[in-house]
Design a protein around this motif. Structure first.
Motif, mmCIF file in Angstrom:
data_model
loop_
_atom_site.group_PDB
_atom_site.id
_atom_site.type_symbol
_atom_site.label_atom_id
_atom_site.label_comp_id
_atom_site.label_asym_id
_atom_site.label_seq_id
_atom_site.Cartn_x
_atom_site.Cartn_y
_atom_site.Cartn_z
ATOM 1 N N ILE A 1 0.842 -1.203 0.000
ATOM 2 C CA ILE A 1 0.000 0.000 0.000
ATOM 3 C C ILE A 1 0.872 1.247 0.000
ATOM 4 O O ILE A 1 1.980 1.251 0.525
ATOM 5 N N PRO A 2 0.382 2.316 -0.629
ATOM 6 C CA PRO A 2 1.222 3.511 -0.799
ATOM 7 C C PRO A 2 1.596 4.185 0.512
ATOM 8 O O PRO A 2 2.503 5.018 0.537
ATOM 9 N N MET A 3 0.955 3.813 1.591
ATOM 10 C CA MET A 3 1.346 4.320 2.907
ATOM 11 C C MET A 3 2.758 3.880 3.274
ATOM 12 O O MET A 3 3.465 4.591 3.975
ATOM 13 N N ALA A 4 3.148 2.705 2.779
ATOM 14 C CA ALA A 4 4.357 2.054 3.275
ATOM 15 C C ALA A 4 5.642 2.581 2.661
ATOM 16 O O ALA A 4 6.726 2.352 3.202
ATOM 17 N N SER A 5 5.532 3.265 1.543
ATOM 18 C CA SER A 5 6.750 3.709 0.861
ATOM 19 C C SER A 5 6.386 4.724 -0.214
ATOM 20 O O SER A 5 5.351 4.598 -0.864
ATOM 21 N N ILE B 1 2.973 -1.988 5.953
ATOM 22 C CA ILE B 1 2.662 -0.676 6.513
ATOM 23 C C ILE B 1 3.853 0.273 6.399
ATOM 24 O O ILE B 1 3.696 1.476 6.230
ATOM 25 N N ASP B 2 5.051 -0.274 6.511
ATOM 26 C CA ASP B 2 6.261 0.557 6.542
ATOM 27 C C ASP B 2 7.382 -0.273 5.929
ATOM 28 O O ASP B 2 7.732 -1.325 6.449
#
Lengths: 275, 259, 259, 275, 259, 275
Positions: free
Chosen positions: C86-90, C142-143
């Motif tokens: 997901i684009p949150m992670a990177s 997530i990250d």
């Protein structure tokens, strides 16, 4: 086919091969007109086509790389290539196979010669019978050479598997379906590994032996690939009679060096398998 | 830019030839390129054929399996025709779902077969309303050398003639040859600077104004037509192409006796 | 441009460290980063786990429901593994259907679990051919701090160990713990300038030539391997990584006793 | 409706038409505010809207053509336009209809006047009853004129079909469902063909006659299209009183020339059919 | 660039009018544009309506067919609302699956109808858990002249009032009028420079800060609200818009007596 | 759970709350390494993560705005966050929630400071229990501050609903499933409304009262958000010892001002609900 009781009887596999024997392989180079390079390859019942376009422009432009060529690899199975009709278009398996196949051939390409451009490799599986990814890599490697893409060397690929607890080279469909492990490998002429996948169960000792068997298998395939390319080269030359004299000297010496290292030929040597 | 210059030059050259009643590859206006048809090339398919038409090369494979009929034709088998312009075949093709050209090709192939009643769909009913044979015609264009339409139609009908219905595998009686009652043949012509030429090469197709495909049957009647391209035909030209197409299809149909 | 200069400098720096047998975070070549695993973090899931591996952070959730088995395995439960970058992670990830990296990660995780026979799929049959338990393994990255593969495999098996099959909810007997028969552990190594380092950080992953993941079982055998990246390994390097991976997996497996 | 025993009884079709008679057609020009040109068209039970935007910028830019305008045509059926609800979005049929419809009108547009730009044509089918593509082309042609796109002439379109072994103009739904052939045609005012499709079964003699019938049908439609555009033009002029005097002279002479060639009017003339 | 200049000028002009308590088309702040509603315009649909609201023009069609209920409401009919911003309607719309604006419009229309209990869904059950009437509300925006929300809501309810359920066609008894128990009406207001205006034109909608739609019922209660746009409202403004909306909806509801 | 007979008994709700009481809320700031700002937030059983990237470049370029930043908001539910597994990817509900959530926070961002760039907000729902959109907006607001995006103020969000004919703050799952109305609201520190949705049935008087209750709820949440950010700020300072002296003065005075207006703390205060 239901699972047979034994896959190896008296050292011979169900299709008559020895454990370390490849399936028959047939190679035709330069079979397509539009592509810059192409190859049709059969081994066992697998039938694959590889085509190469490039170096060519990259669209859209933000996909360009400033200092090297982008290598793209599309592995695709025709709807009619398998028992049950396959829906057209990429599925998760073909996305993964495309990725690892690209990573199998890309290390051998001098991508730094063609900044901002793309080299496109397309593999179409017309008939599948276990080992299509290794077949595709073998064909792609030849198509790249046929397209005159500068390379460090050809990549050769075959699988090692395990049936009846024994390691065998180049699984055919039934061995793949019921086998205990499958390990497709691709190698440079120096025996360095550019593709390695495995699923099933191998001990560390088996892994070691399997890598050795794969090395032997890839060596045999490399010779067939080289032979096919030289055949193509000679044919082209024959079409340009004026150049023949010069060329014959070259090719003969090439051929000699081949014959000195191999007795394999298209009919009695083998194929590849990777799943 | 230079590509456009080249295309302009090529166009001028081909135009000038047409004026002299010539074509770049030496053919007459009503002459097709060489055709090589091979069948039973994919053992895993229930029927298959490859067609080489000049530089064009494509493969058709037929898969057959039982399935549900359409609600409005409960006692008929189903034909599903699909054609892919895979990026291997041309620098102009892109991966992805079929675009308008692929869709048009597939639909014209499909109409030719369907409207000629080439396949006896009623003979493909297993249990009315519940189970019928589904016939998937998948055409894979491998090398685009022009006039995909005629090659695709040839490959489809050649592959169909090769089909054995795998009834035994599904426990539905004995295997049987797919009964084919007609051999529809498509012939395509293009208009270039007022002249009509048959079986356009890829360069001819590119510079042509309008294109016309006529699919005709054993009895000389027409089962499908399709004009495409940004151009015009006079009614006389249409009638002329229809005449040529019917004549030419008779010659081509003889190819199938060789298979 | 400046980003490329930075990447070049970073690369030179990491290379120079490797030559001195050092890594940027002070680890030995065969040393993993710290790992924190938490289970039962999502009550609405039938099993769940979060894994922190250095700066990498991801969550796996297992949903279980009855459904139809595959036709060729009528008396076996079904595993479906999905992983989303997901684009949150990177900053490098984009929304949309899984790309090749996400697909590869999911498939290698899946193969490790499947091929180790970690889950007794025959024990998940309800009515043969009709109803079996479907196990959805969904991994949410997530990250992205590097080496997602090892973290994803750890999260998947940790979440599976946490699963209670909700049989009662569907009126199919009593709830029961999902029987787990093996704990496959993936260990990833990369080749940097001829050296092999374990559990690459994100920067190490970026400059690495080739990457190798080896998933091994309690008995020391290997159930899955995957080479990725544009680079090469010698057979000796492969065997070396396999040895280290089996050793390291034994240490990691002890983590699960703590849960 | 089940298949009727006969479609033509005593030379009269089920809906009362003669074999060479079109369905009634109703045309309204300039019905939309946002579009640069538009047309609402009914014929038989078909109800279609056409809108034109352009010439306008092309996005993304690599879709531009350096020397001509790009013409785009989107034929779309509303979900509620047919008996069984249609899923929204393009299907294979509408992709093909869009393509041939674009190729039916594009030859008449002076695309070379607008390099790098796009002319967008949208046809929405609100109700379908056989013949929607010909209806859409007729409406699109008018919408292009309404948008002041320079054209060589209007395109007119209708179908010829075969029922009970006899050729008939402009199939309605039941004739289409059970008929033996359907051949939609589009034509320039000079009788040149820009659209031609056929499925079913026609002999070469029938084809010849069918083309003649289509030519007659298209001629009638052309007059209706022209009448509708002149009506629109007059209405606009009436809204600009100061210009009326000059204009009346022009339009009267136009009208005269029309009346001299046709007796068709909106109520007693016909429609189109294309599938 | 010049388009932006034009937009800037337009904005300034509209702002200056608002300061003088005026609108570009001469309306009062609480005044709607003219509305023309026509029903039964698509004979093939079970119900249909067109709405002209000033320059805005759209069509709603209702298709009804039997189908499976949702598992959690086995004895209720199903409403599916879809709205398309087709590229015909505005130079700003693109072909393709519904974007966020189309989705929002459809969902607010749907909520207004659903939450007002306008349709007696229990009366649309044929066989509980197996067969219920599915009501497809499809709204086609033909010409975007601003305030699509109010026009879409009007078209949906007008089309529903026109519906005859085609029971006979499916062999499920006699046809019957869809029982409608309430007439929810949406009224939209926008905030421009501190002022609130009702039924925004397209230009007003463009320069507005925030937008508020209030859907109210016969009894004066509210069944749906939706704030959209990058802007703010005070609670007082919300209450004010709600009051105006309820009043205005009473006037509009009288329109339906004319149908 | 089946519908209970009563939701409020003797002024107490099923989960022990008073009608105007929020669910417990837990906030962690700066939980992610890669994102420029982030926040983990639980309230009631909802568990959400928010991350912010930007200002950063916009791809593709034609999505840039020449005079302001583009704000993008992606609300996404993990497959395992709900009772029945949710298919991955956006559905119509999440598209709408993303839109209104963006419009809830964007008015507070000084977008004019960053022309041509993008500010990306990602909210992932790890567990859902009614109120995820308000939870997401609260977390996003904090993540924006953590990313040092210049803002006019924090946005705070909670819902007001109606059960048993009575207005209650912050619906939990069962109240949401069987309640008579649900109205999520987001507010600026000044009590101006940036998000408002409602479905169900409210009289105008109830609407008025509901807005007042929402205002009180958002005030409480605002304090928790501020507290969490100050906690994060202090922690950072402690990691930079040299700056501590100066800073302590500042934060103490900040804290005083907080304590003077609120007695809420993380454990005893509440959560949010929006659907």
């Amino acid at each position: 086919m239901d699972k047979p009781e034994k896959f190896i009887i008296d050292g011979i596999r169900l299709d008559g091969r020895k454990p370390d024997e490849l399936r028959p392989m047939k190679i035709e180079v330069g079979v397509l007109n539009r592509a810059d390079g192409s190859c049709y390859l059969e081994f066992g019942k697998n039938k694959v086509l590889a085509a190469v376009y490039g170096p060519r422009e990259v669209h859209p432009r933000h996909n360009q790389k400033p200092t090297t060529a982008v290598v793209r690899f599309r592995y695709n199975m025709a709807s009619f290539s398998v028992e049950e009709r396959k829906r057209p278009g990429p599925d998760r398996r073909s996305i993964e196979v495309s990725k690892v196949s690209r990573e199998a051939v890309e290390p051998m390409i001098f991508t730094e010669y063609f900044p901002k451009s793309a080299i496109d490799i397309f593999v179409e599986v017309l008939q599948a019978d276990a080992g299509t990814r290794t077949a595709g890599i073998n064909a792609a490697s030849i198509a790249l050479a046929d397209a005159s893409i500068p390379m460090r060397g050809l990549v050769s690929s075959c699988a090692v598997g395990k049936v009846d607890g024994e390691l065998v080279l180049d699984l055919m469909k039934d061995e793949d379906n019921y086998g205990e492990a499958d390990m497709p490998v691709a190698m440079t002429p120096d025996g360095e590994i550019t593709l390695l996948q495995m699923d099933g169960n191998l001990t560390r000792e088996e892994l070691k032996k399997a890598l050795e068997m794969a090395t032997e298998g890839c060596k045999q395939i490399y010779k067939l690939q080289r032979e096919a390319l030289i055949g193509r080269y000679k044919k082209e030359l024959e079409e340009h009679k004026e150049d023949v004299e010069l060329v014959e000297t070259i090719t003969e010496s090439e051929e000699t060096s081949i014959e000195s290292t191999t007795t394999v030929n298209i009919d009695e040597s083998g194929g590849l398998d990777d799943e | 830019m230079s590509e456009e210059v080249m295309n302009g030059l090529k166009k001028d050259y081909l135009y000038s030839l047409i004026l002299k009643n010539q074509r770049a590859d030496g053919r007459d206006f009503e002459e097709s390129r060489d055709i090589v048809i091979k069948t039973n090339i994919i053992e895993k398919a229930e029927g298959s054929a490859s067609v080489k038409l000049g530089d064009t090369y494509l493969v058709a494979g037929i898969k057959i399996q039982p399935g549900t009929p359409f609600p409005d034709t409960p006692n008929k088998g189903v034909i599903i025709t699909n054609l892919e312009l895979i990026p291997m075949a041309s620098p102009n093709f892109e991966a992805g779902p079929p675009g308008e050209n692929a869709v048009e090709l597939a639909r014209v192939v499909d109409r030719g077969i369907r409207e000629s009643h080439s396949i006896d769909l009623k003979g493909l009913c297993i249990v009315p309303g519940e189970n019928v044979w589904l016939i998937f015609i998948d055409i894979h264009v491998i090398d685009d050398g022009g006039n995909l339409m005629d090659a695709a139609c040839l490959a489809a009908i050649a592959a169909l003639l090769d089909v054995t219905v795998p009834a035994k595998k599904y426990g539905i009686g004995e295997d049987f040859k797919l009964p084919i009652r007609d051999i529809p043949i498509a012939v395509t012509a293009v208009e270039i600077d007022g002249s009509i030429v048959i079986d356009p090469s890829i360069d001819e197709g590119r510079i042509a104004g309008a294109k016309l495909t006529v699919t005709s049957n054993i009895d000389g009647s027409i089962s499908a037509m399709q004009k495409s391209g940004v151009g015009l035909f006079t009614p006389e030209q249409i009638n002329y192409v229809a005449d040529v197409a019917v004549r030419r299809s008779e010659e081509l149909r003889e190819k199938f006796l060789e298979l």
